[in-house]
Scaffold this active site. Structure first.
Site, PDB file in Angstrom:
ATOM      1  N   LYS A  41       0.818  -1.207   0.000  1.00 53.05           N
ATOM      2  CA  LYS A  41       0.000   0.000   0.000  1.00 53.05           C
ATOM      3  C   LYS A  41       0.856   1.262   0.000  1.00 53.05           C
ATOM      4  O   LYS A  41       0.398   2.320  -0.374  1.00 53.05           O
ATOM      5  CB  LYS A  41      -0.883   0.019   1.269  1.00 53.05           C
ATOM      6  CG  LYS A  41      -1.888  -1.102   1.309  1.00 53.05           C
ATOM      7  CD  LYS A  41      -2.667  -1.047   2.649  1.00 53.05           C
ATOM      8  CE  LYS A  41      -2.361  -2.264   3.434  1.00 53.05           C
ATOM      9  NZ  LYS A  41      -3.096  -2.312   4.734  1.00 53.05           N
ATOM     10  N   GLY A  42       2.111   1.110   0.418  1.00 50.92           N
ATOM     11  CA  GLY A  42       2.943   2.272   0.689  1.00 50.92           C
ATOM     12  C   GLY A  42       3.115   3.244  -0.463  1.00 50.92           C
ATOM     13  O   GLY A  42       3.165   4.454  -0.263  1.00 50.92           O
ATOM     14  N   GLU A  97       7.947   2.400  -5.835  1.00 55.18           N
ATOM     15  CA  GLU A  97       7.942   1.974  -4.434  1.00 55.18           C
ATOM     16  C   GLU A  97       8.071   3.182  -3.510  1.00 55.18           C
ATOM     17  O   GLU A  97       8.612   4.217  -3.894  1.00 55.18           O
ATOM     18  CB  GLU A  97       9.133   1.030  -4.177  1.00 55.18           C
ATOM     19  CG  GLU A  97       8.780  -0.399  -3.828  1.00 55.18           C
ATOM     20  CD  GLU A  97       7.935  -0.605  -2.577  1.00 55.18           C
ATOM     21  OE1 GLU A  97       7.140   0.265  -2.190  1.00 55.18           O
ATOM     22  OE2 GLU A  97       8.079  -1.676  -1.978  1.00 55.18           O
ATOM     23  N   ASP A 101      14.590  -0.750   1.389  1.00 59.15           N
ATOM     24  CA  ASP A 101      15.354  -0.922   2.630  1.00 59.15           C
ATOM     25  C   ASP A 101      16.384  -2.045   2.418  1.00 59.15           C
ATOM     26  O   ASP A 101      17.469  -1.801   1.899  1.00 59.15           O
ATOM     27  CB  ASP A 101      14.358  -1.227   3.759  1.00 59.15           C
ATOM     28  CG  ASP A 101      15.003  -1.369   5.124  1.00 59.15           C
ATOM     29  OD1 ASP A 101      16.147  -0.929   5.303  1.00 59.15           O
ATOM     30  OD2 ASP A 101      14.352  -1.924   6.038  1.00 59.15           O
ATOM     31  N   LYS A 129      16.994   3.665   1.411  1.00 59.97           N
ATOM     32  CA  LYS A 129      17.591   3.546   2.752  1.00 59.97           C
ATOM     33  C   LYS A 129      18.638   2.431   2.695  1.00 59.97           C
ATOM     34  O   LYS A 129      18.347   1.282   3.020  1.00 59.97           O
ATOM     35  CB  LYS A 129      16.476   3.230   3.756  1.00 59.97           C
ATOM     36  CG  LYS A 129      16.884   3.339   5.205  1.00 59.97           C
ATOM     37  CD  LYS A 129      15.674   3.399   6.136  1.00 59.97           C
ATOM     38  CE  LYS A 129      15.123   2.054   6.502  1.00 59.97           C
ATOM     39  NZ  LYS A 129      14.123   2.109   7.602  1.00 59.97           N
ATOM     40  N   ASP A 158       4.140   3.585   6.647  1.00 57.94           N
ATOM     41  CA  ASP A 158       3.382   3.384   7.883  1.00 57.94           C
ATOM     42  C   ASP A 158       4.210   2.740   8.980  1.00 57.94           C
ATOM     43  O   ASP A 158       5.232   2.114   8.725  1.00 57.94           O
ATOM     44  CB  ASP A 158       2.190   2.463   7.608  1.00 57.94           C
ATOM     45  CG  ASP A 158       2.645   1.013   7.396  1.00 57.94           C
ATOM     46  OD1 ASP A 158       3.464   0.779   6.504  1.00 57.94           O
ATOM     47  OD2 ASP A 158       2.195   0.133   8.160  1.00 57.94           O
ATOM     48  N   ARG A 164       0.361   6.848   7.354  1.00 58.60           N
ATOM     49  CA  ARG A 164       0.474   6.910   5.888  1.00 58.60           C
ATOM     50  C   ARG A 164       0.000   8.252   5.332  1.00 58.60           C
ATOM     51  O   ARG A 164       0.452   8.702   4.290  1.00 58.60           O
ATOM     52  CB  ARG A 164      -0.361   5.807   5.227  1.00 58.60           C
ATOM     53  CG  ARG A 164       0.138   4.401   5.471  1.00 58.60           C
ATOM     54  CD  ARG A 164      -0.554   3.455   4.481  1.00 58.60           C
ATOM     55  NE  ARG A 164      -0.485   2.058   4.876  1.00 58.60           N
ATOM     56  CZ  ARG A 164       0.534   1.235   4.606  1.00 58.60           C
ATOM     57  NH1 ARG A 164       1.578   1.694   3.954  1.00 58.60           N
ATOM     58  NH2 ARG A 164       0.500  -0.028   4.989  1.00 58.60           N
TER      59      ARG A 164
HETATM   60  P1  IMP Z   1      12.780  -4.230   1.940  1.00 59.03           P
HETATM   61  O1  IMP Z   1      12.295  -5.507   1.329  1.00 59.03           O
HETATM   62  O2  IMP Z   1      13.550  -4.455   3.201  1.00 59.03           O
HETATM   63  O3  IMP Z   1      13.529  -3.347   0.969  1.00 59.03           O
HETATM   64  O4  IMP Z   1      11.525  -3.463   2.455  1.00 59.03           O
HETATM   65  C1  IMP Z   1      10.644  -2.917   1.631  1.00 59.03           C
HETATM   66  C2  IMP Z   1       9.337  -2.635   2.340  1.00 59.03           C
HETATM   67  O5  IMP Z   1       9.462  -2.556   3.772  1.00 59.03           O
HETATM   68  C3  IMP Z   1       8.850  -1.291   1.889  1.00 59.03           C
HETATM   69  O6  IMP Z   1       8.004  -1.446   0.774  1.00 59.03           O
HETATM   70  C4  IMP Z   1       8.119  -0.785   3.097  1.00 59.03           C
HETATM   71  O7  IMP Z   1       6.775  -1.206   3.052  1.00 59.03           O
HETATM   72  C5  IMP Z   1       8.782  -1.437   4.273  1.00 59.03           C
HETATM   73  N1  IMP Z   1       9.724  -0.501   4.914  1.00 59.03           N
HETATM   74  C6  IMP Z   1      11.069  -0.551   4.900  1.00 59.03           C
HETATM   75  N2  IMP Z   1      11.611   0.451   5.596  1.00 59.03           N
HETATM   76  C7  IMP Z   1      10.578   1.188   6.051  1.00 59.03           C
HETATM   77  C8  IMP Z   1      10.481   2.381   6.844  1.00 59.03           C
HETATM   78  O8  IMP Z   1      11.475   3.004   7.267  1.00 59.03           O
HETATM   79  N3  IMP Z   1       9.232   2.820   7.104  1.00 59.03           N
HETATM   80  C9  IMP Z   1       8.108   2.193   6.654  1.00 59.03           C
HETATM   81  N4  IMP Z   1       8.143   1.077   5.908  1.00 59.03           N
HETATM   82  C10 IMP Z   1       9.356   0.574   5.619  1.00 59.03           C
HETATM   83 MG    MG Z   2       5.784  -1.062   0.848  1.00 60.42          MG
END
Ligand code: IMP
Ligand code: MG
Length: 173
Positions: A41-42, A97, A101, A129, A158, A164
């Site tokens: 949803k982000g 996206e 992260d 990030k 969120d 959000r």
């Molecule tokens: P990844 O797979 O670790 O890159 O994470 C991706 C997903 O984790 C993103 O689409 C976000 O929904 C969530 N996410 C990662 N870091 C944050 C943050 O700092 N705040 C909120 N959601 C996050």
């Molecule tokens: Mg997301």
């Protein structure tokens, strides 16, 4: 109540950067139709702003994926909850996206979308990030890079589904 300790991106910063991204994308894909895929949803809020700053024809669709794990730590395993309606075979695809992260979600998405043979596939993330990145990932369009490790909320992001709708992005304590 959600506690925000520091504001990283003001509403004004977001607006300016989204406009720049839209201009850049419009230039890069000039003469083409772009298939823009938002990751629910982000990304829904960023996506809505971004497509209105893109001056070329776009088609939009959404996917919903989620990594297993708790609220602030992803386990790496990703599951698809909602797939695309559109056929992207032979199309230029931009995945939108909210934040990258560890990169595991985006890596899963790219692999899954490549199997459908798009003409091209690029990524636009409002936030990058990289501190906890677990996999090398090409992100062609980034709004802002956050070098810290704090959890961020607002502008689609969120904390347990809260925050959000904040028009800015801040750190969550
Ligand atoms: P990844 O797979 O670790 O890159 O994470 C991706 C997903 O984790 C993103 O689409 C976000 O929904 C969530 N996410 C990662 N870091 C944050 C943050 O700092 N705040 C909120 N959601 C996050
Ligand atoms: Mg997301």
């Amino acid at each position: 109540m959600l506690q925000i300790s520091e504001i990283l991106c003001t509403e004004e910063m977001i607006k300016t950067r989204v406009r720049q991204l839209g201009e850049q994308i419009s230039k890069d894909y000039e003469g083409k139709t772009l298939y823009v895929i938002g990751i629910l949803k982000g990304a829904a809020i960023f996506m809505a702003d971004l497509v209105r700053e893109i001056q070329i024809p776009v088609k939009i669709d959404y996917m919903s994926v989620s990594s297993y794990g708790n609220a602030t730590h992803s386990s790496g395993a990703v599951r698809t909850y909602r797939d695309l309606d559109m056929d992207i075979n032979g199309q230029h695809v931009l995945v939108v996206e909210d934040i990258v992260d560890t990169g595991l979600t985006m890596d899963f998405l790219k692999n899954s979308l490549y199997l459908r043979h798009p003409a091209s596939l690029k990524v636009c993330a409002f936030l990058d990030k990289p501190a906890k990145r677990k996999i090398h990932l090409e992100i062609e369009y980034t709004g802002y890079t956050y070098s810290g490790e704090d959890f961020l909320v607002g502008y689609g992001l969120d904390a347990a589904e809260e925050g959000r709708n904040l028009p800015y992005i801040g750190t969550f304590k």
